[in-house]
Design a protein around this motif. Structure first.
Motif, mmCIF file in Angstrom:
data_model
loop_
_atom_site.group_PDB
_atom_site.id
_atom_site.type_symbol
_atom_site.label_atom_id
_atom_site.label_comp_id
_atom_site.label_asym_id
_atom_site.label_seq_id
_atom_site.Cartn_x
_atom_site.Cartn_y
_atom_site.Cartn_z
ATOM 1 N N VAL A 76 -52.580 26.285 16.880
ATOM 2 C CA VAL A 76 -53.408 26.181 15.949
ATOM 3 C C VAL A 76 -52.407 27.905 15.172
ATOM 4 O O VAL A 76 -52.099 27.997 14.183
ATOM 5 C CB VAL A 76 -54.839 26.837 15.924
ATOM 6 N N ILE A 77 -52.315 28.983 15.889
ATOM 7 C CA ILE A 77 -51.711 30.145 15.600
ATOM 8 C C ILE A 77 -51.037 30.000 15.438
ATOM 9 O O ILE A 77 -49.902 31.051 13.797
ATOM 10 C CB ILE A 77 -52.344 31.478 16.384
ATOM 11 N N ASP A 78 -49.644 29.737 15.937
ATOM 12 C CA ASP A 78 -48.988 29.353 15.543
ATOM 13 C C ASP A 78 -48.169 28.445 14.480
ATOM 14 O O ASP A 78 -46.817 28.571 13.928
ATOM 15 C CB ASP A 78 -47.874 28.698 16.902
ATOM 16 N N ARG A 79 -48.892 27.903 13.904
ATOM 17 C CA ARG A 79 -49.009 27.468 12.240
ATOM 18 C C ARG A 79 -48.620 28.696 11.453
ATOM 19 O O ARG A 79 -48.711 28.253 10.076
ATOM 20 C CB ARG A 79 -50.426 26.547 11.949
ATOM 21 N N ARG A 80 -49.318 29.720 11.707
ATOM 22 C CA ARG A 80 -49.840 31.045 10.935
ATOM 23 C C ARG A 80 -50.103 30.855 9.322
ATOM 24 O O ARG A 80 -49.977 32.080 9.487
ATOM 25 C CB ARG A 80 -47.512 31.216 10.683
ATOM 26 N N TRP A 81 -51.085 30.151 9.318
ATOM 27 C CA TRP A 81 -51.553 30.592 7.929
ATOM 28 C C TRP A 81 -53.022 30.827 8.446
ATOM 29 O O TRP A 81 -53.477 31.823 7.721
ATOM 30 C CB TRP A 81 -52.617 28.301 7.660
ATOM 31 N N ILE B 90 -55.936 36.154 7.686
ATOM 32 C CA ILE B 90 -56.118 37.383 8.042
ATOM 33 C C ILE B 90 -55.155 38.676 7.421
ATOM 34 O O ILE B 90 -55.557 39.729 7.140
ATOM 35 C CB ILE B 90 -55.882 37.910 9.431
ATOM 36 N N LEU B 91 -53.997 38.716 7.013
ATOM 37 C CA LEU B 91 -53.457 39.015 6.772
ATOM 38 C C LEU B 91 -53.536 39.100 4.984
ATOM 39 O O LEU B 91 -53.833 40.883 4.333
ATOM 40 C CB LEU B 91 -51.555 39.312 6.240
ATOM 41 N N ALA B 92 -53.832 38.645 4.468
ATOM 42 C CA ALA B 92 -54.160 38.339 3.200
ATOM 43 C C ALA B 92 -56.294 39.225 3.008
ATOM 44 O O ALA B 92 -55.815 40.206 2.106
ATOM 45 C CB ALA B 92 -53.946 36.704 2.909
ATOM 46 N N ALA B 93 -56.633 39.198 3.312
ATOM 47 C CA ALA B 93 -58.000 39.345 3.392
ATOM 48 C C ALA B 93 -57.698 40.967 4.106
ATOM 49 O O ALA B 93 -58.526 41.781 3.141
ATOM 50 C CB ALA B 93 -58.977 38.902 4.856
#
Length: 186
Positions: free
Chosen positions: A100-105, A110-113
């Motif tokens: 799930v993490i490696d799908r990158r969304w 998190i980066l957007a938040a």
């Protein structure tokens, strides 16, 4: 109160997962998997790319990644007892969360938040922080999972996590198809 054996199982499992993580996530990973495992961008989705594109590369990477962690766990077993149900549970948690993490969304969310736009290496470090947190949780679960009945519950949870990720990806793709998508935010 935890027994010394439970504490050692946690520490040994965490050390092994971490020792397997570095070669599995960096050294062993094929370039085609590294570049092809992510969730498609909004531009690619709008162009008709299926939202599940990249899962094959992601799962191929997770297989070699888990092999590295399994080898490290086998080596740790020479000095520390970790129950087999716990080992299986740790690998399930590590594999499901890694995929799930490696799908990158999730990293992008998190980066957007955080409003993190000026730090070029931020995606890599957020990815790694999430992986290490997941390995910590996997080791905690492993230390307390001593029956195959508990392991079965962990396997179900891992499958449900992947199913939820697929649901999120599909829902996002439907939103992109419904109208213009100004960003790659999820």
């Amino acid at each position: 109160m935890s027994s010394i054996g439970t504490v050692l199982a946690f520490l040994g499992c965490f050390a092994a997962l971490g020792a397997g993580h570095l070669p599995g996530d960096i050294a062993v990973q094929r370039n085609t998997d590294a570049t092809g495992k992510a969730y498609p961008s909004n531009d690619r989705l709008a162009a008709g790319v299926h939202p599940f594109t990249g899962w094959a590369a992601c799962l191929r990477h997770c297989t070699s990644y888990l092999a590295c962690q399994a080898i490290a766990l086998a080596l740790v077993l020479a000095v520390i007892e970790i129950p087999l149900p716990g080992i299986i549970a740790a690998l399930v948690v590590s594999g499901a969360t890694h995929a799930v993490i490696d799908r990158r969304w999730l990293v992008q969310r998190i980066l957007a938040a955080k409003g993190c736009t000026g730090w070029r290496e931020a995606p890599f470090w957020v990815d790694q922080a999430l992986h290490w947190a997941a390995m910590f949780a996997a080791a905690l679960i492993a230390a307390r999972t001593t029956t195959f009945t508990k392991t079965a519950g962990i396997v179900v949870a891992g499958v449900l996590l992947i199913a939820y990720a697929l649901h999120v990806e599909h829902r996002h793709a439907r939103g992109v198809a419904a109208g213009p998508a100004p960003t790659d935010r999820y």
